[in-house]
Enzyme design. Structure first.
Site, short mmCIF file in Angstrom:
data_model
loop_
_atom_site.label_atom_id
_atom_site.label_comp_id
_atom_site.label_asym_id
_atom_site.label_seq_id
_atom_site.Cartn_x
_atom_site.Cartn_y
_atom_site.Cartn_z
CE LYS A 85 -4.02 -0.22 2.52
NZ LYS A 85 -4.72 -0.42 3.82
C1 E4P Z 1 -8.11 -0.27 4.34
O1 E4P Z 1 -7.39 -0.59 3.41
C2 E4P Z 1 -8.16 1.07 4.91
O2 E4P Z 1 -6.92 1.43 5.42
C3 E4P Z 1 -9.26 1.15 5.95
O3 E4P Z 1 -10.44 0.62 5.40
C4 E4P Z 1 -9.49 2.55 6.50
O4 E4P Z 1 -10.62 2.56 7.32
P1 E4P Z 1 -11.01 3.78 8.27
O5 E4P Z 1 -11.35 4.96 7.44
O6 E4P Z 1 -12.17 3.29 9.07
O7 E4P Z 1 -9.80 4.06 9.13
#
Ligand code: E4P
Length: 287
Positions: free
Chosen positions: A113
């Site tokens: 990521k």
């Molecule tokens: C996943 O890849 C993301 O980092 C995650 O869904 C973020 O979620 P949030 O906005 O609840 O922190």
């Protein structure tokens, strides 16, 4: 068991391998998992250690993250596990790429990521050229998704995900689900090499509507997947209507996908805020 008509891949959004095991047992399947620095900071073992006043050294925290990811990977060997680089707003593309290369070697099924920022896209472009799989996170606009497409051209389908963050848009009264619909529509004009991974899911309706829209992947927090599993994995019917009352519409924009990624306006305050929060949560683990 996975419903036969469910084409969307279902990932768990979390940093705790015990939850992975529980969800696999409950659902009878799991297609992958996403992690991020905040989720790793919430891992019970990390919390316990911090509660005792013993923070990690920079080497120890990397070792810890690797251990968590390896446990998860062993449980979902045919799925994908997203591992996120440390990126505060001043981290360079070279530094992100260096971390990404190391993380990619941890497990055989990693997607790395990178943030949907200028440096993140630059790093992701280099990463796919080096044969890595990537997941562009903190995406809040159609332009950012177009830039992800352009920056990763040449990669094969399955190797590139874009993660639009629904809940964080909803939080500021913008209809995050519109962004999913808009990106899916825009990508229909492309070569199909980028898959849409609906992220920042806050409730079952986000999950059901993302399935209805045909999102390639949805990553779902433990509590919501558990609720879905306990309800018997309900699917959105033909007449399913998503209730977006009170949320501002995000209009579809005609965007030329053949432009260079650098020519898209990819700036977004939520991307910067997201990088700040992820790095803050990560740094809080380190002494
Ligand atoms: C996943 O890849 C993301 O980092 C995650 O869904 C973020 O979620 P949030 O906005 O609840 O922190």
């Amino acid at each position: 068991m996975k419903p036969l008509n469910l084409k969307t891949r279902i990932f768990l959004d979390g940093g705790n391998a015990d939850e992975t095991e529980e969800i696999i047992n409950l659902l009878g399947f799991l297609d992958g998992q996403t992690t991020n620095p905040t989720l790793i900071s919430k891992n019970p073992e990390a919390r316990e250690r911090l509660a005792k006043g013993s923070k990690f050294s920079p080497e120890e925290i990397i070792h810890f993250y690797k251990g968590v990811v390896r446990k998860i990977s062993a449980m979902i060997p045919r799925g994908s596990i997203s591992v996120e680089v440390y990126a505060d707003p001043s981290t360079t593309a070279d530094e992100m790429l260096r971390q990404g290369k190391e993380m990619f070697s941890w497990i055989p099924n990693a997607h790395i990521k990178f943030p949907s920022s200028k440096e993140g896209l630059k790093a992701a472009g280099e990463a796919v050229k080096a044969g890595m799989r990537v997941n562009l996170t903190l995406c809040f606009s159609q332009e950012q998704a177009a830039a992800v497409y352009a920056a990763t051209l040449g990669a094969k389908r399955g190797d590139v995900f874009v993660s639009p963050f629904i809940g964080r848009l909803d939080d500021r009264v913008e209809n995050g689900m519109d962004l999913i619909a808009n990106i899916l529509k825009m990508y229909q004009k492309g070569d199909g090499h980028v898959e849409v991974l609906t992220a920042s899911v806050r409730n079952i309706d986000h999950l059901l509507y993302a399935i209805r829209l045909g999102s390639d992947i949805i990553t779902v927090p433990f509590k919501i997947l558990k609720e879905w599993g306990e309800k018997g994995l309900p699917m959105p019917g033909e007449g399913y209507v998503y209730k977006s009352a009170g949320l501002k519409k995000m209009a579809y924009r005609e965007i030329d996908l053949s432009k260079k990624w650098q020519d898209f306006d990819i700036s977004h305050d939520l991307t910067v805020k997201g990088m700040e929060k992820f790095s803050e949560d990560w740094n809080a683990l380190i002494r």
